[in-house]
Design a protein around this motif. Sequence first.
Motif: not given
Ligand code: LLP
Length: 437
Positions: A71, A160, A212, A215, A253, A295, A297-298, A335, A339, A396, A400
């Motif tokens: 995502k 989950r 999870h 983030s 996260g 997992e 993402g960012r 963003r 946010y 994102y 997005m």
């Molecule tokens: N796993 C799950 C189930 C999640 O919901 C997310 C992010 C991740 C992994 C990845 O998290 P990360 O490593 O990216 O923090 N649009 C928002 C961020 C939404 C995150 C949603 N879930 C932003 O632009 O800050």
Amino acid sequence: MDFSRDLICENLSVCGDHLLFAGQDTAALAEKYGTPLYLMDEERIRKMARIYRDTLAECFGDKGHVLFASKACSFKRMYGIMAEEGLSVDVVSGGEMTTAYKAGFPMDKVYFHSNNKTDADIELALDYGVGCFVVDHPEELTAISEIATRRGVTQPVMLRITPGIDCHTYEAVNTGKADSKFGSAIVTGDAANITWMALTSTGVELKGFHCHIGSQLFDSEVYFATVDVMVDFLKDMKDTFGYVTEKLDIGGGYGVRYTANDPEIDIAANIRAVAARMKERVAEAGIEMPHIYMEPGRSLVADAGLTLYTVGAVKRIEGYKNYVSVDGGMTDNPRYALYQSEYTVLPATKMTAHRDMIADVVGRCCESGDIIQPDVKLPGDMKRGDLVAVLTTGAYNYSMASNYNRIPRPPVVMLRDGESYVAVRRETYEDIVRLDE
Ligand code: LLP
């Protein structure tokens, strides 16, 4: 000149007046591809992927795994890079799934999340042979069980779980608390109930649990708390149902640097600390060590991205405020609007000029909330045609982006070994009207 507040990632540098990204002149890239323009540093993505992959392997051997939470940045080439680096991916929709499929990603390494899978999503995922579903709630489990049973297949699933940890992040992405829209909470007994349901349903095979907690997190304590709660839960499931967990996914996260005020986080050191805690707790609980998944993402892609814009209007409202309008905005980076996220914004072709003007850098949508960043320090002589760079836009932003005001989305150009190539082409006005009857 002191660029320490500007060059917040190792892939940024300055040559003359110009900002370089991944060693390449941003002005030359803007000239070649036009603006607005998303740039992505392929080496940086690979470097971060390897840090996660190699550290998890170091800590857990063949029981350590990384899923890219796609995502954060989803297009075909990205899945290709992740496949080449040996990562699995998390998808949350038919669209992300289809993009992975079209990229030739091995579908058995795809994990299908989402808090509300439709019957059509479930059918599509089964068609694609998605490796594992991460099931959110009982009704969804029933739907998957029924569809898989009708098809005569057994679908591996994880559940989950909501561990009930408040990670003190901003509310909009705080997904780990018990009152979350995501998952089944331990504290309410729902987590145990859905576990029993999965163990006794046809058409599904329970592989383990997922959680999870949030983030843009910098604090290891939150992960320690997650490990503690989840290991207790695994032990409880073993004691109660005799169920031995094969896979435990502790989510993504980790935070990134949007500005020099954000700390620099050592991902490898954090993973090692979390792994040590995991081993300690698993030993104390007397349960088998499951396969461990993270997992991110960012933190895999954010600082591999940079957005370039061309300045249009520069408006100085004497005694009030200054505005620098650029040729993109909330359509390619929503963003700040969503946010109030902070960003580092730089005058990409006037890096050495004195920054004596404070201005809001705004987009071109018909909406006063279309702000990329307020109160940015820029040179007083900023004018139409100058370039502005916004850093840390790899996560994102493209994923997005919207077509509000029917503004076409920018292309994504990858940078690698001093060369560049288009990973996603620029949308045209023809693309914009393509679906209209
Ligand atoms: N796993 C799950 C189930 C999640 O919901 C997310 C992010 C991740 C992994 C990845 O998290 P990360 O490593 O990216 O923090 N649009 C928002 C961020 C939404 C995150 C949603 N879930 C932003 O632009 O800050």
